[in-house]
Design a protein around this motif. Structure first.
Motif, PDB file in Angstrom:
ATOM      1  N   VAL A  53       0.813  -1.217   0.000  1.00  0.00           N
ATOM      2  CA  VAL A  53       0.000   0.000   0.000  1.00  0.00           C
ATOM      3  C   VAL A  53       0.847   1.269   0.000  1.00  0.00           C
ATOM      4  N   LEU A  54       2.136   1.161   0.334  1.00  0.00           N
ATOM      5  CA  LEU A  54       3.012   2.338   0.380  1.00  0.00           C
ATOM      6  C   LEU A  54       3.445   2.792  -1.010  1.00  0.00           C
ATOM      7  N   PHE A  55       3.189   1.978  -2.021  1.00  0.00           N
ATOM      8  CA  PHE A  55       3.684   2.254  -3.377  1.00  0.00           C
ATOM      9  C   PHE A  55       2.491   2.353  -4.319  1.00  0.00           C
ATOM     10  N   ASP A  56       1.774   3.479  -4.194  1.00  0.00           N
ATOM     11  CA  ASP A  56       0.463   3.578  -4.839  1.00  0.00           C
ATOM     12  C   ASP A  56       0.537   3.834  -6.338  1.00  0.00           C
ATOM     13  N   ARG A  57       1.724   4.040  -6.881  1.00  0.00           N
ATOM     14  CA  ARG A  57       1.850   4.191  -8.336  1.00  0.00           C
ATOM     15  C   ARG A  57       2.333   2.903  -9.003  1.00  0.00           C
ATOM     16  N   ALA A  58       2.580   1.889  -8.213  1.00  0.00           N
ATOM     17  CA  ALA A  58       3.160   0.653  -8.740  1.00  0.00           C
ATOM     18  C   ALA A  58       2.090  -0.342  -9.165  1.00  0.00           C
ATOM     19  N   THR A  59       2.406  -1.094 -10.204  1.00  0.00           N
ATOM     20  CA  THR A  59       1.644  -2.298 -10.513  1.00  0.00           C
ATOM     21  C   THR A  59       2.074  -3.376  -9.527  1.00  0.00           C
ATOM     22  N   VAL A  60       1.106  -4.108  -8.994  1.00  0.00           N
ATOM     23  CA  VAL A  60       1.383  -5.151  -8.005  1.00  0.00           C
ATOM     24  C   VAL A  60       1.132  -6.513  -8.650  1.00  0.00           C
ATOM     25  N   TRP A  61       2.121  -7.395  -8.521  1.00  0.00           N
ATOM     26  CA  TRP A  61       2.050  -8.724  -9.133  1.00  0.00           C
ATOM     27  C   TRP A  61       2.032  -9.781  -8.038  1.00  0.00           C
ATOM     28  N   ILE A  62       1.088 -10.723  -8.143  1.00  0.00           N
ATOM     29  CA  ILE A  62       1.002 -11.838  -7.200  1.00  0.00           C
ATOM     30  C   ILE A  62       0.459 -13.045  -7.957  1.00  0.00           C
ATOM     31  N   GLY A  63       0.788 -14.226  -7.485  1.00  0.00           N
ATOM     32  CA  GLY A  63       0.334 -15.433  -8.156  1.00  0.00           C
ATOM     33  C   GLY A  63      -1.179 -15.544  -8.187  1.00  0.00           C
ATOM     34  N   ALA A  64      -1.714 -15.942  -9.336  1.00  0.00           N
ATOM     35  CA  ALA A  64      -3.161 -16.112  -9.471  1.00  0.00           C
ATOM     36  C   ALA A  64      -3.676 -17.158  -8.488  1.00  0.00           C
ATOM     37  N   LYS A  65      -2.969 -18.278  -8.377  1.00  0.00           N
ATOM     38  CA  LYS A  65      -3.385 -19.322  -7.437  1.00  0.00           C
ATOM     39  C   LYS A  65      -3.300 -18.818  -6.001  1.00  0.00           C
ATOM     40  N   GLU A  66      -2.270 -18.023  -5.719  1.00  0.00           N
ATOM     41  CA  GLU A  66      -2.061 -17.538  -4.355  1.00  0.00           C
ATOM     42  C   GLU A  66      -3.186 -16.625  -3.903  1.00  0.00           C
ATOM     43  N   ILE A  67      -3.526 -15.635  -4.710  1.00  0.00           N
ATOM     44  CA  ILE A  67      -4.538 -14.680  -4.260  1.00  0.00           C
ATOM     45  C   ILE A  67      -5.918 -15.323  -4.219  1.00  0.00           C
ATOM     46  N   GLU A  68      -6.185 -16.262  -5.129  1.00  0.00           N
ATOM     47  CA  GLU A  68      -7.478 -16.960  -5.088  1.00  0.00           C
ATOM     48  C   GLU A  68      -7.599 -17.795  -3.818  1.00  0.00           C
ATOM     49  N   TRP A  69      -6.513 -18.477  -3.456  1.00  0.00           N
ATOM     50  CA  TRP A  69      -6.525 -19.255  -2.209  1.00  0.00           C
ATOM     51  C   TRP A  69      -6.618 -18.337  -1.000  1.00  0.00           C
ATOM     52  N   ALA A  70      -5.775 -17.318  -0.949  1.00  0.00           N
ATOM     53  CA  ALA A  70      -5.702 -16.460   0.226  1.00  0.00           C
ATOM     54  C   ALA A  70      -7.023 -15.736   0.471  1.00  0.00           C
ATOM     55  N   ALA A  71      -7.646 -15.261  -0.596  1.00  0.00           N
ATOM     56  CA  ALA A  71      -8.898 -14.510  -0.458  1.00  0.00           C
ATOM     57  C   ALA A  71     -10.046 -15.395   0.008  1.00  0.00           C
ATOM     58  N   ALA A  72      -9.919 -16.690  -0.172  1.00  0.00           N
ATOM     59  CA  ALA A  72     -10.979 -17.619   0.226  1.00  0.00           C
ATOM     60  C   ALA A  72     -10.853 -18.086   1.669  1.00  0.00           C
ATOM     61  N   GLN A  73      -9.733 -17.735   2.345  1.00  0.00           N
ATOM     62  CA  GLN A  73      -9.513 -18.206   3.711  1.00  0.00           C
ATOM     63  C   GLN A  73     -10.279 -17.350   4.721  1.00  0.00           C
ATOM     64  N   PRO A  74     -10.909 -17.986   5.717  1.00  0.00           N
ATOM     65  CA  PRO A  74     -11.554 -17.212   6.774  1.00  0.00           C
ATOM     66  C   PRO A  74     -10.499 -16.623   7.713  1.00  0.00           C
ATOM     67  N   PRO A  75     -10.851 -15.606   8.492  1.00  0.00           N
ATOM     68  CA  PRO A  75      -9.905 -15.083   9.469  1.00  0.00           C
ATOM     69  C   PRO A  75      -9.437 -16.187  10.408  1.00  0.00           C
ATOM     70  N   GLY A  76      -8.154 -16.167  10.730  1.00  0.00           N
ATOM     71  CA  GLY A  76      -7.625 -17.228  11.573  1.00  0.00           C
ATOM     72  C   GLY A  76      -6.285 -16.852  12.157  1.00  0.00           C
ATOM     73  N   PHE A  77      -5.785 -17.702  13.030  1.00  0.00           N
ATOM     74  CA  PHE A  77      -4.487 -17.461  13.670  1.00  0.00           C
ATOM     75  C   PHE A  77      -3.388 -17.994  12.758  1.00  0.00           C
ATOM     76  N   ASP A  78      -3.179 -17.287  11.675  1.00  0.00           N
ATOM     77  CA  ASP A  78      -2.194 -17.678  10.672  1.00  0.00           C
ATOM     78  C   ASP A  78      -1.550 -16.407  10.128  1.00  0.00           C
ATOM     79  N   PRO A  79      -0.543 -16.540   9.246  1.00  0.00           N
ATOM     80  CA  PRO A  79       0.173 -15.333   8.784  1.00  0.00           C
ATOM     81  C   PRO A  79      -0.526 -14.542   7.681  1.00  0.00           C
ATOM     82  N   LEU A  80      -1.748 -14.912   7.319  1.00  0.00           N
ATOM     83  CA  LEU A  80      -2.430 -14.146   6.278  1.00  0.00           C
ATOM     84  C   LEU A  80      -3.041 -12.878   6.863  1.00  0.00           C
ATOM     85  N   PRO A  81      -2.718 -11.697   6.325  1.00  0.00           N
ATOM     86  CA  PRO A  81      -3.324 -10.447   6.793  1.00  0.00           C
ATOM     87  C   PRO A  81      -4.658 -10.237   6.072  1.00  0.00           C
ATOM     88  N   GLU A  82      -5.753 -10.597   6.714  1.00  0.00           N
ATOM     89  CA  GLU A  82      -7.035 -10.718   6.023  1.00  0.00           C
ATOM     90  C   GLU A  82      -7.444  -9.468   5.247  1.00  0.00           C
TER      91      GLU A  82
END
Length: 251
Positions: free
Chosen positions: A80-109
């Motif tokens: 979020v600190l680099f608001d002029r940048a294009t952000v690249w992340i794995g398609a599989k990663e973001i689809e998995w991460a976005a589907a996870q419920p809040p939990g005691f894990d390292p994902l920042p929901e």
């Protein structure tokens, strides 16, 4: 070709009583057209990252691309600190991460949800050369959609492993800490080794350790010197501090 600067050294350890240190590697790649950050770290690294960028004359608005190896907080939240940048992340990663419920894990929901909906975010797939000379490879295990980035634009290739192989111990032993799928992690490390051995002199920059190359015996050796320590106030004045060197370097 890219000039590569490791702005923040990843650290191969975690606190005994208080969870992970969250000190992950942040690298800057610069070419005539691009200024690219490979991972961006956690909240605690914001001021050091700002200082490192300022020291080499790079402003946050100069960053053209933020490339994330995976969605864990210690690698992703500062996008979020680099608001002029294009952000690249794995398609599989973001689809998995976005589907996870809040939990005691390292994902920042909340940050994962922002990544999933921000129009600046582009989704990367296996084998895609999404930036000049940088190809993404699937490296599941630590997370289902972790990516390894293979830079071939330079005379010596560079492999950014993220947390698919966090440190030298994981690379050598092929056993990992914090994996959702240990068999997949082992296979991902095997793939990293194949890339590493393919071209002599190839450099590996892992998610939580110093950069490395292979010596004449084919063993990983560090490039540079680790710097890590903690300063604590155990006395009665602000001037009375105790420094703990945790670099692992013999003194």
């Amino acid at each position: 070709m890219y000039r590569i600067d490791v702005l923040v050294q990843g650290f191969p350890g975690k606190a005994v009583c208080h969870g992970g240190l969250g000190w992950s590697t942040i690298a800057l790649l610069r070419s005539d057209r691009h200024k690219i950050l490979i991972d961006v770290g956690a909240f605690g690294i914001r001021k050091p990252l700002e200082s490192q960028l300022k020291a080499i004359g790079v402003a946050p608005e100069d960053i053209t691309d933020v490339v994330l190896t995976h969605a864990h907080y210690d690698h992703s939240v500062n996008f979020v600190l680099f608001d002029r940048a294009t952000v690249w992340i794995g398609a599989k990663e973001i689809e998995w991460a976005a589907a996870q419920p809040p939990g005691f894990d390292p994902l920042p929901e909340l940050y994962v949800q922002a990544l999933a909906t921000d129009p600046r975010v582009k989704r990367v797939r296996e084998g895609e050369e999404f930036l000049p000379g940088i190809v993404a490879f699937d490296a599941p295990g630590h997370t289902p959609g972790s990516l390894v980035f293979h830079l071939t634009a330079n005379a010596l290739p560079v492999i950014f492993t993220g947390d698919a192989a966090k440190n030298r111990a994981e690379l050598i032993s092929r056993k990992v800490d914090m994996s959702l799928d240990e068999a997949a992690s082992t296979a991902s490390i095997d793939r990293i080794w194949q890339l590493w051995r393919a071209v002599p002199g190839t450099i590996v920059i892992p998610g939580h350790d110093l950069s490395m190359r292979l010596d004449e015996r084919g063993q990983p050796v560090y490039i540079g010197e680790r710097k890590a320590g903690i300063s604590a106030w155990f006395g009665e004045t602000m001037e009375d501090t105790t420094l703990f060197d945790i670099s692992g370097v013999p003194r």
